[in-house]
Design an enzyme around this catalytic site. Structure first.
Site, mmCIF file in Angstrom:
data_model
loop_
_atom_site.group_PDB
_atom_site.id
_atom_site.type_symbol
_atom_site.label_atom_id
_atom_site.label_comp_id
_atom_site.label_asym_id
_atom_site.label_seq_id
_atom_site.Cartn_x
_atom_site.Cartn_y
_atom_site.Cartn_z
ATOM 1 N N ARG A 208 0.857 -1.174 0.000
ATOM 2 C CA ARG A 208 0.000 0.000 0.000
ATOM 3 C C ARG A 208 0.897 1.229 0.000
ATOM 4 N NH1 ARG A 208 -3.531 -2.590 -1.612
ATOM 5 N NH2 ARG A 208 -5.638 -2.913 -0.787
ATOM 6 N N GLU A 237 -2.949 8.189 -4.244
ATOM 7 C CA GLU A 237 -3.404 7.760 -5.577
ATOM 8 C C GLU A 237 -4.801 8.310 -5.849
ATOM 9 O OE1 GLU A 237 -3.356 3.514 -5.963
ATOM 10 O OE2 GLU A 237 -1.275 3.325 -5.311
ATOM 11 N N HIS A 254 -0.109 0.869 -9.696
ATOM 12 C CA HIS A 254 -0.836 -0.044 -8.798
ATOM 13 C C HIS A 254 -1.390 -1.251 -9.569
ATOM 14 C CE1 HIS A 254 -3.362 -0.111 -4.843
ATOM 15 N NE2 HIS A 254 -3.047 -1.337 -5.226
#
Length: 336
Positions: A208, A237, A254
């Site tokens: 993360r 993000e 990601h």
């Protein structure tokens, strides 16, 4: 029964059509309180924040997230409201292993990394971390492991994060995001962590974004404490730090866990959780499209970079970082 579904979840429509005719597919960030007020179930990804604001005026009794992580779900509120939630532990472990393997091979070919002379530290040794451990051992690397919850549970073979920082040439993060408490991972890699690095370390983060503090890793890169950074997940993000993007060895939007196999696993696990919860007696019979690759010679069949080179995704992200979410949402699922 009404089900609201993130429209980027693949391989799901045919099975849901057998369960109910009342299915609404929406972009994850458009799944709002108004849209779900008469829904019985949600099937989501990380872009849908399932909290009191979203759920309190709805009929929702079940949330299935087609992801390993579940920090986008307010689990305390769900418990209070009697909402069952399920995630998909281990669903994309193979895809993340492929991504890290490709990263290590690039470091070997382009930076002269010698596997047998390298110590890798794995922070978080769950489904993914165990796959990375096996990979590193196959490559002949020395492996150190850090996982405080497992260590506190009486398991052996773990070292402290300080030991990882002092002794490892490469450190790769595979933890969930935990924002508070004894096992907090939010900004786990902060200024004090980087100050403890004893080598010009390579940092890999596919867990993360908030696990690694952006300003601290930028400072460590600028000071030479971090020789290379490989970043798939970012703070804030999709509004990522462009200075960091331009200083990493490579960075991606990601998508480390985005393989056809990983998505298939997640969809299958989520559908199974849904039918179990509602007592629906049916086989989950979805089919993974043929992802076999018959190209290449016997000599290059095992070349991971022929299967997947993350620098291609980096170049795309570099060319249009403002399209982070669009690139991620329209990602062409790779093969494992």
């Amino acid at each position: 029964m009404k089900i609201v579904v993130d429209n980027k979840i693949p391989y799901i429509k045919d099975t849901l059509a057998k369960i109910t005719k009342d299915v609404e597919y929406l972009p994850g960030n458009e799944i709002t309180a108004e849209k779900i007020k008469d829904a019985d179930a949600l099937i989501i990804r990380t872009r849908t924040k399932c909290n009191r604001q979203l759920l309190q005026d709805s009929k929702v009794k079940f949330i299935g997230t087609a992801t390993i992580g579940f920090d986008h779900i307010d689990t305390d509120y769900c418990k209070e409201a009697g909402i069952t939630w399920k995630n998909c532990p281990g669903c994309n472990a193979g895809a993340v292993e492929q991504y890290v393997h490709a990263a290590l091979e690039l470091l070997h070919k382009e930076k002269g990394l010698v596997f047998e002379n390298t110590c890798i530290g794995i922070v978080g040794v769950g489904h993914v971390g165990n796959r990375i451990r096996s990979l590193a051992q196959r490559l002949g690397m020395k492996v150190l492991l850090n996982d405080p919850p497992r260590e506190d549970n009486g398991e052996k073979g773990f070292v402290s994060l300080d030991t990882i920082a002092r002794e490892c040439d490469i450190i790769t993060f595979h933890t969930p995001l935990i924002t508070e408490g004894k096992y907090k991972t939010y900004h786990l890699a902060d200024k004090s962590f980087f100050d403890n690095l004893n080598k010009k370390t390579v940092i890999i983060n596919t867990s993360r974004g908030e696990v690694v503090e952006t300003d601290s890793i930028l400072n460590a890169i600028n000071k030479g404490e971090v020789s290379e950074a490989i970043i798939d997940v970012w703070e804030n993000e999709p509004h990522i730090n462009l200075e960091l993007l331009n200083k990493v060895y490579f960075g991606t939007p990601h998508i480390a866990g985005y393989s056809a196999n990983g998505k298939f696993n997640a969809t299958q696990m989520t559908l199974k959780s849904l039918t179990d919860f509602f007592g629906i007696d049916m086989d989950i019979d979805i089919k993974l499209p043929d992802t076999s690759d018959n190209s290449g010679t016997a000599e290059n069949k095992n070349d991971i970079l022929l299967k997947y080179n993350p620098k291609n995704d980096y170049n795309l992200l570099l060319s249009c970082p403002e399209d982070f979410e669009k690139i991620r949402g329209n990602y062409n699922l790779r093969k494992e």
